[in-house]
Write a protein that holds these residues in place. Structure first.
Motif, PDB file in Angstrom:
ATOM      1  N   ASP A  97      41.539  37.759  43.144  1.00 58.54           N
ATOM      2  CA  ASP A  97      40.821  39.030  43.159  1.00 58.54           C
ATOM      3  C   ASP A  97      41.814  40.197  43.176  1.00 58.54           C
ATOM      4  O   ASP A  97      41.657  41.169  42.437  1.00 58.54           O
ATOM      5  CB  ASP A  97      39.888  39.092  44.369  1.00 58.54           C
ATOM      6  CG  ASP A  97      39.114  40.391  44.424  1.00 58.54           C
ATOM      7  OD1 ASP A  97      38.415  40.715  43.446  1.00 58.54           O
ATOM      8  OD2 ASP A  97      39.217  41.096  45.443  1.00 58.54           O
ATOM      9  N   TYR A  98      42.833  40.082  44.011  1.00 58.24           N
ATOM     10  CA  TYR A  98      43.876  41.115  44.095  1.00 58.24           C
ATOM     11  C   TYR A  98      44.586  41.268  42.743  1.00 58.24           C
ATOM     12  O   TYR A  98      44.863  42.387  42.301  1.00 58.24           O
ATOM     13  CB  TYR A  98      44.870  40.739  45.191  1.00 58.24           C
ATOM     14  CG  TYR A  98      45.971  41.749  45.392  1.00 58.24           C
ATOM     15  CD1 TYR A  98      45.757  42.881  46.166  1.00 58.24           C
ATOM     16  CD2 TYR A  98      47.224  41.565  44.829  1.00 58.24           C
ATOM     17  CE1 TYR A  98      46.766  43.815  46.368  1.00 58.24           C
ATOM     18  CE2 TYR A  98      48.239  42.489  45.021  1.00 58.24           C
ATOM     19  CZ  TYR A  98      48.006  43.604  45.792  1.00 58.24           C
ATOM     20  OH  TYR A  98      49.003  44.525  45.973  1.00 58.24           O
ATOM     21  N   ASN A  99      44.846  40.151  42.082  1.00 61.05           N
ATOM     22  CA  ASN A  99      45.513  40.194  40.775  1.00 61.05           C
ATOM     23  C   ASN A  99      44.657  40.908  39.728  1.00 61.05           C
ATOM     24  O   ASN A  99      45.191  41.611  38.866  1.00 61.05           O
ATOM     25  CB  ASN A  99      45.868  38.785  40.303  1.00 61.05           C
ATOM     26  CG  ASN A  99      46.993  38.160  41.105  1.00 61.05           C
ATOM     27  OD1 ASN A  99      47.695  38.830  41.868  1.00 61.05           O
ATOM     28  ND2 ASN A  99      47.172  36.862  40.957  1.00 61.05           N
ATOM     29  N   LYS A 100      43.335  40.755  39.814  1.00 65.55           N
ATOM     30  CA  LYS A 100      42.444  41.483  38.899  1.00 65.55           C
ATOM     31  C   LYS A 100      42.580  42.984  39.123  1.00 65.55           C
ATOM     32  O   LYS A 100      42.609  43.761  38.174  1.00 65.55           O
ATOM     33  CB  LYS A 100      40.989  41.063  39.116  1.00 65.55           C
ATOM     34  CG  LYS A 100      40.637  39.747  38.513  1.00 65.55           C
ATOM     35  CD  LYS A 100      39.169  39.456  38.730  1.00 65.55           C
ATOM     36  CE  LYS A 100      38.835  38.077  38.219  1.00 65.55           C
ATOM     37  NZ  LYS A 100      37.432  37.746  38.455  1.00 65.55           N
ATOM     38  N   LEU A 101      42.648  43.368  40.380  1.00 69.90           N
ATOM     39  CA  LEU A 101      42.834  44.776  40.714  1.00 69.90           C
ATOM     40  C   LEU A 101      44.169  45.262  40.134  1.00 69.90           C
ATOM     41  O   LEU A 101      44.244  46.339  39.550  1.00 69.90           O
ATOM     42  CB  LEU A 101      42.800  44.948  42.231  1.00 69.90           C
ATOM     43  CG  LEU A 101      42.808  46.365  42.763  1.00 69.90           C
ATOM     44  CD1 LEU A 101      42.069  46.414  44.080  1.00 69.90           C
ATOM     45  CD2 LEU A 101      44.187  46.909  42.950  1.00 69.90           C
ATOM     46  N   MET A 102      45.216  44.457  40.255  1.00 67.92           N
ATOM     47  CA  MET A 102      46.538  44.829  39.759  1.00 67.92           C
ATOM     48  C   MET A 102      46.569  44.968  38.234  1.00 67.92           C
ATOM     49  O   MET A 102      47.333  45.758  37.698  1.00 67.92           O
ATOM     50  CB  MET A 102      47.602  43.810  40.198  1.00 67.92           C
ATOM     51  CG  MET A 102      48.046  43.971  41.626  1.00 67.92           C
ATOM     52  SD  MET A 102      48.863  45.560  41.898  1.00 67.92           S
ATOM     53  CE  MET A 102      47.845  46.234  43.177  1.00 67.92           C
ATOM     54  N   GLU A 103      45.708  44.221  37.533  1.00 66.10           N
ATOM     55  CA  GLU A 103      45.626  44.357  36.073  1.00 66.10           C
ATOM     56  C   GLU A 103      45.316  45.798  35.678  1.00 66.10           C
ATOM     57  O   GLU A 103      45.776  46.293  34.652  1.00 66.10           O
ATOM     58  CB  GLU A 103      44.523  43.456  35.500  1.00 66.10           C
ATOM     59  CG  GLU A 103      44.856  42.006  35.433  1.00 66.10           C
ATOM     60  CD  GLU A 103      43.671  41.179  34.930  1.00 66.10           C
ATOM     61  OE1 GLU A 103      42.723  41.744  34.326  1.00 66.10           O
ATOM     62  OE2 GLU A 103      43.682  39.957  35.168  1.00 66.10           O
ATOM     63  N   ILE A 104      44.514  46.465  36.488  1.00 69.67           N
ATOM     64  CA  ILE A 104      44.119  47.845  36.215  1.00 69.67           C
ATOM     65  C   ILE A 104      45.102  48.833  36.834  1.00 69.67           C
ATOM     66  O   ILE A 104      45.502  49.816  36.204  1.00 69.67           O
ATOM     67  CB  ILE A 104      42.689  48.120  36.753  1.00 69.67           C
ATOM     68  CG1 ILE A 104      41.683  47.093  36.207  1.00 69.67           C
ATOM     69  CG2 ILE A 104      42.253  49.541  36.454  1.00 69.67           C
ATOM     70  CD1 ILE A 104      41.530  47.075  34.708  1.00 69.67           C
ATOM     71  N   TYR A 105      45.509  48.566  38.064  1.00 66.87           N
ATOM     72  CA  TYR A 105      46.348  49.506  38.818  1.00 66.87           C
ATOM     73  C   TYR A 105      47.816  49.503  38.356  1.00 66.87           C
ATOM     74  O   TYR A 105      48.459  50.549  38.333  1.00 66.87           O
ATOM     75  CB  TYR A 105      46.244  49.147  40.303  1.00 66.87           C
ATOM     76  CG  TYR A 105      46.855  50.143  41.248  1.00 66.87           C
ATOM     77  CD1 TYR A 105      46.568  51.502  41.160  1.00 66.87           C
ATOM     78  CD2 TYR A 105      47.698  49.722  42.268  1.00 66.87           C
ATOM     79  CE1 TYR A 105      47.113  52.411  42.053  1.00 66.87           C
ATOM     80  CE2 TYR A 105      48.245  50.623  43.163  1.00 66.87           C
ATOM     81  CZ  TYR A 105      47.956  51.969  43.046  1.00 66.87           C
ATOM     82  OH  TYR A 105      48.491  52.867  43.923  1.00 66.87           O
ATOM     83  N   GLN A 106      48.324  48.349  37.995  1.00 67.68           N
ATOM     84  CA  GLN A 106      49.739  48.227  37.621  1.00 67.68           C
ATOM     85  C   GLN A 106      50.159  49.162  36.480  1.00 67.68           C
ATOM     86  O   GLN A 106      51.173  49.854  36.605  1.00 67.68           O
ATOM     87  CB  GLN A 106      50.042  46.769  37.268  1.00 67.68           C
ATOM     88  CG  GLN A 106      51.501  46.496  36.987  1.00 67.68           C
ATOM     89  CD  GLN A 106      51.725  45.044  36.617  1.00 67.68           C
ATOM     90  OE1 GLN A 106      50.955  44.478  35.841  1.00 67.68           O
ATOM     91  NE2 GLN A 106      52.758  44.454  37.170  1.00 67.68           N
ATOM     92  N   PRO A 107      49.424  49.225  35.382  1.00 69.06           N
ATOM     93  CA  PRO A 107      49.846  50.129  34.301  1.00 69.06           C
ATOM     94  C   PRO A 107      49.863  51.608  34.711  1.00 69.06           C
ATOM     95  O   PRO A 107      50.614  52.403  34.156  1.00 69.06           O
ATOM     96  CB  PRO A 107      48.808  49.896  33.201  1.00 69.06           C
ATOM     97  CG  PRO A 107      48.215  48.570  33.493  1.00 69.06           C
ATOM     98  CD  PRO A 107      48.275  48.409  34.983  1.00 69.06           C
ATOM     99  N   MET A 108      49.045  51.973  35.693  1.00 67.45           N
ATOM    100  CA  MET A 108      49.031  53.357  36.175  1.00 67.45           C
ATOM    101  C   MET A 108      50.282  53.665  36.992  1.00 67.45           C
ATOM    102  O   MET A 108      50.808  54.765  36.932  1.00 67.45           O
ATOM    103  CB  MET A 108      47.810  53.591  37.077  1.00 67.45           C
ATOM    104  CG  MET A 108      46.493  53.520  36.402  1.00 67.45           C
ATOM    105  SD  MET A 108      45.202  53.709  37.669  1.00 67.45           S
ATOM    106  CE  MET A 108      43.744  53.457  36.688  1.00 67.45           C
ATOM    107  N   MET A 109      50.717  52.705  37.786  1.00 67.32           N
ATOM    108  CA  MET A 109      51.788  52.947  38.746  1.00 67.32           C
ATOM    109  C   MET A 109      53.189  52.574  38.262  1.00 67.32           C
ATOM    110  O   MET A 109      54.153  53.245  38.617  1.00 67.32           O
ATOM    111  CB  MET A 109      51.494  52.161  40.037  1.00 67.32           C
ATOM    112  CG  MET A 109      50.265  52.652  40.757  1.00 67.32           C
ATOM    113  SD  MET A 109      50.351  54.407  41.178  1.00 67.32           S
ATOM    114  CE  MET A 109      51.760  54.440  42.250  1.00 67.32           C
ATOM    115  N   ALA A 110      53.314  51.520  37.490  1.00 69.87           N
ATOM    116  CA  ALA A 110      54.633  50.995  37.116  1.00 69.87           C
ATOM    117  C   ALA A 110      55.572  52.041  36.507  1.00 69.87           C
ATOM    118  O   ALA A 110      56.759  52.061  36.862  1.00 69.87           O
ATOM    119  CB  ALA A 110      54.480  49.798  36.189  1.00 69.87           C
TER     120      ALA A 110
END
Length: 136
Positions: A97-110
């Motif tokens: 579930d956390y990894n699904k969230l990271m799919e969206i959040y990661q491109p914003m933050m990286a």
């Protein structure tokens, strides 16, 4: 002969239903897709804290009691140590579930943060009562 025909039709129906269910699940949208950056940040912090709390239910006194599992972060794949007494299915579901969230959040933050290069985990060591991952 009739039994064979009924069995064939039943098998075909079951396979068709399985295909439809699997196909429809594979196209489910990410539940975090419409969240704002702030909402994603809050959710990621909450979820990560819960994962760590579940993974580390006790102090580390024997490194052999700990294992390593992958988790996505804003910098890519990372690792956490978890105690062997932890229900791995529950932990893996929380991480998925956390990894699904990271799919969206990661491109914003990286692009805005300085990430350390990926390092291969070697083992878990106990350091001041905490399970710590030893890297290459």
């Amino acid at each position: 002969m009739k039994n064979l025909s009924v069995l064939g039709i039943t098998s075909l129906l079951a396979c068709t239903m399985l295909f439809v269910v699997c196909k429809s699940e594979s196209h489910l949208e990410n539940p975090y897709k419409e969240k704002t950056e702030k909402e994603l940040e809050t959710l990621s912090n909450e979820k990560y804290s819960k994962i760590i709390a579940l993974a580390s239910p006790k102090e580390c006194s024997h490194a052999d009691d700990w294992k390593i599992i992958d988790i996505q972060t804003v910098c890519g794949t990372n690792h956490i140590a978890y105690h062997h007494s932890v229900d791995k299915t529950i932990l893996q579901n929380m991480i998925n579930d956390y990894n699904k969230l990271m799919e969206i959040y990661q491109p914003m933050m990286a692009p805005r943060i300085n990430c350390t290069p990926y390092r291969k985990p070697l083992d878990v060591i106990c350091k001041e009562g905490k399970a710590t991952i030893k890297y290459e």
